[in-house]
Design a protein around this motif. Sequence first.
Motif, PDB file in Angstrom:
ATOM      1  N   THR A  23      -2.777 -13.240  22.798  1.00 27.01           N
ATOM      2  CA  THR A  23      -3.394 -12.744  21.569  1.00 27.01           C
ATOM      3  C   THR A  23      -2.758 -13.377  20.338  1.00 27.01           C
ATOM      4  O   THR A  23      -3.447 -13.695  19.361  1.00 27.01           O
ATOM      5  CB  THR A  23      -3.274 -11.212  21.505  1.00 27.01           C
ATOM      6  OG1 THR A  23      -3.819 -10.646  22.701  1.00 27.01           O
ATOM      7  CG2 THR A  23      -4.013 -10.647  20.308  1.00 27.01           C
ATOM      8  N   MET A  24      -1.433 -13.563  20.381  1.00 21.76           N
ATOM      9  CA  MET A  24      -0.757 -14.202  19.260  1.00 21.76           C
ATOM     10  C   MET A  24      -1.221 -15.643  19.076  1.00 21.76           C
ATOM     11  O   MET A  24      -1.423 -16.111  17.942  1.00 21.76           O
ATOM     12  CB  MET A  24       0.757 -14.162  19.478  1.00 21.76           C
ATOM     13  CG  MET A  24       1.553 -14.877  18.391  1.00 21.76           C
ATOM     14  SD  MET A  24       1.233 -14.237  16.732  1.00 21.76           S
ATOM     15  CE  MET A  24       2.085 -12.677  16.808  1.00 21.76           C
ATOM     16  N   ILE A  25      -1.415 -16.364  20.166  1.00 18.40           N
ATOM     17  CA  ILE A  25      -1.908 -17.748  20.061  1.00 18.40           C
ATOM     18  C   ILE A  25      -3.309 -17.751  19.459  1.00 18.40           C
ATOM     19  O   ILE A  25      -3.634 -18.600  18.618  1.00 18.40           O
ATOM     20  CB  ILE A  25      -1.894 -18.415  21.447  1.00 18.40           C
ATOM     21  CG1 ILE A  25      -0.442 -18.670  21.888  1.00 18.40           C
ATOM     22  CG2 ILE A  25      -2.666 -19.728  21.433  1.00 18.40           C
ATOM     23  CD1 ILE A  25      -0.305 -19.210  23.285  1.00 18.40           C
ATOM     24  N   ALA A  26      -4.154 -16.782  19.874  1.00 20.16           N
ATOM     25  CA  ALA A  26      -5.489 -16.683  19.280  1.00 20.16           C
ATOM     26  C   ALA A  26      -5.397 -16.392  17.783  1.00 20.16           C
ATOM     27  O   ALA A  26      -6.142 -16.965  16.972  1.00 20.16           O
ATOM     28  CB  ALA A  26      -6.291 -15.590  19.985  1.00 20.16           C
ATOM     29  N   LEU A  32      -2.887 -17.176  15.746  1.00 20.65           N
ATOM     30  CA  LEU A  32      -2.397 -18.378  15.071  1.00 20.65           C
ATOM     31  C   LEU A  32      -3.508 -19.411  14.924  1.00 20.65           C
ATOM     32  O   LEU A  32      -3.594 -20.118  13.913  1.00 20.65           O
ATOM     33  CB  LEU A  32      -1.222 -18.967  15.844  1.00 20.65           C
ATOM     34  CG  LEU A  32       0.059 -18.121  15.860  1.00 20.65           C
ATOM     35  CD1 LEU A  32       1.084 -18.734  16.804  1.00 20.65           C
ATOM     36  CD2 LEU A  32       0.634 -17.991  14.461  1.00 20.65           C
ATOM     37  N   ALA A  33      -4.370 -19.506  15.936  1.00 21.23           N
ATOM     38  CA  ALA A  33      -5.506 -20.430  15.847  1.00 21.23           C
ATOM     39  C   ALA A  33      -6.462 -19.995  14.733  1.00 21.23           C
ATOM     40  O   ALA A  33      -6.991 -20.834  13.997  1.00 21.23           O
ATOM     41  CB  ALA A  33      -6.239 -20.494  17.181  1.00 21.23           C
ATOM     42  N   LEU A  34      -6.682 -18.687  14.597  1.00 19.27           N
ATOM     43  CA  LEU A  34      -7.541 -18.193  13.527  1.00 19.27           C
ATOM     44  C   LEU A  34      -6.899 -18.421  12.158  1.00 19.27           C
ATOM     45  O   LEU A  34      -7.581 -18.746  11.180  1.00 19.27           O
ATOM     46  CB  LEU A  34      -7.823 -16.697  13.731  1.00 19.27           C
ATOM     47  CG  LEU A  34      -8.636 -16.335  14.977  1.00 19.27           C
ATOM     48  CD1 LEU A  34      -8.649 -14.818  15.173  1.00 19.27           C
ATOM     49  CD2 LEU A  34     -10.058 -16.861  14.870  1.00 19.27           C
ATOM     50  N   ASP A  35      -5.580 -18.257  12.072  1.00 19.40           N
ATOM     51  CA  ASP A  35      -4.875 -18.467  10.811  1.00 19.40           C
ATOM     52  C   ASP A  35      -4.903 -19.925  10.368  1.00 19.40           C
ATOM     53  O   ASP A  35      -4.780 -20.216   9.179  1.00 19.40           O
ATOM     54  CB  ASP A  35      -3.413 -18.020  10.938  1.00 19.40           C
ATOM     55  CG  ASP A  35      -3.271 -16.507  10.899  1.00 19.40           C
ATOM     56  OD1 ASP A  35      -4.201 -15.842  10.411  1.00 19.40           O
ATOM     57  OD2 ASP A  35      -2.240 -15.992  11.347  1.00 19.40           O
ATOM     58  N   ALA A  36      -5.033 -20.831  11.329  1.00 19.75           N
ATOM     59  CA  ALA A  36      -4.933 -22.255  11.009  1.00 19.75           C
ATOM     60  C   ALA A  36      -6.148 -22.777  10.259  1.00 19.75           C
ATOM     61  O   ALA A  36      -6.083 -23.850   9.654  1.00 19.75           O
ATOM     62  CB  ALA A  36      -4.726 -23.064  12.290  1.00 19.75           C
ATOM     63  N   SER A  37      -7.254 -22.051  10.289  1.00 20.45           N
ATOM     64  CA  SER A  37      -8.482 -22.521   9.646  1.00 20.45           C
ATOM     65  C   SER A  37      -8.882 -21.559   8.524  1.00 20.45           C
ATOM     66  O   SER A  37      -8.895 -20.334   8.730  1.00 20.45           O
ATOM     67  CB  SER A  37      -9.627 -22.615  10.661  1.00 20.45           C
ATOM     68  OG  SER A  37     -10.847 -22.937  10.021  1.00 20.45           O
TER      69      SER A  37
END
Length: 353
Positions: A324-327, A329-334
Amino acid sequence: MHSLTPAPLKGVSSGVQWLLGAAALVIVLGGLKAIGHIVTPFLLAAFLAIICAPPLNWMQRHRLPGPLAVLVLFSVVGLTFFLLFLALKDAAESMASQAPLYQARFNGWLIELREMLAARGLPRELLPSTLPLPATATITGIARGVAGGLGQFTASTLLVLLAFMFLLLEERYLSDKLNAAFPSRRRARVRARRFLRSVYRYLLIKTAASTATGLIVGIALAFMGVDFAVLWGIVAGLLNFIPTIGSIIAAIPAVIIAFMGMGIVDGLLVLALYVAVNTAIGSIIEPRLMGTSLGISPLIVLVSLLIWGYVFGPIGMLLAVPLTMIAKLALDASPETRWAGILMSDSVKRLHG
């Protein structure tokens, strides 16, 4: 020019699009559950590779040849797995042999409590005459089954280690591949690198905190003379990947064993040990190292445990928060999806970051 929007989505309301997205998500999760026995080893290998990426880069910066650095990390991780399995197998066998003793202590406690009630003029029937525990043979059989299952699990561990080794070999060329994949899109490369750095940082900090928690708890319990101290240390380290809930679950069996085997005072000391370690590492040190951007809402944690536990079983629950944290971070990146990352955060400070 023709619109790039797919024809079926033209004129479709946002509510219908959300329903379609939810339906697609359910289908994907169902597919992952069906092939979970294939995906799970590669997920474990991917997490190991991400955790070992910083040490790999460090060794390469110090001019250690890439294949040799991969071999060193492969040997260290393989030896760690082997020692963990040996410790778990020994603990399961020891638990099987001592199960009748602890069950007898449970029954002795119950008799004493019933006598205390009778001495104070209260009816003994306030407490049951027997505890709702499984039969001794059942407990022993379960423990021995766990010990045998751990020995068989080493076969799939080999697959995890092989996948881990190949992922490390790929890791050495990841930066070059990003440059080749996005030659004229500098912003995309920056976002990808920022995302990878955030993932590396989170998993490295979380793994270090979990390792420290397991070592401190295991050594302290062994020093205090608590039975199965190594097992409780491993459990504390693994469940530390699950915020708050994992720490509570990890403490329960060790505290019960301490109360039963050593007495009330020692049981309270064990409880104090868990509270102190989890407060110091989980509530003070870890948040300071991670910062506010690497926090997840407790509700999201609970939902992720339910979803990933359903999809991948016990290993899914263990990996639920990192996934969930990786998901997040992926959302935060864009910039387009950052709003979803903010909603998943555990702090309103993210809104002002």
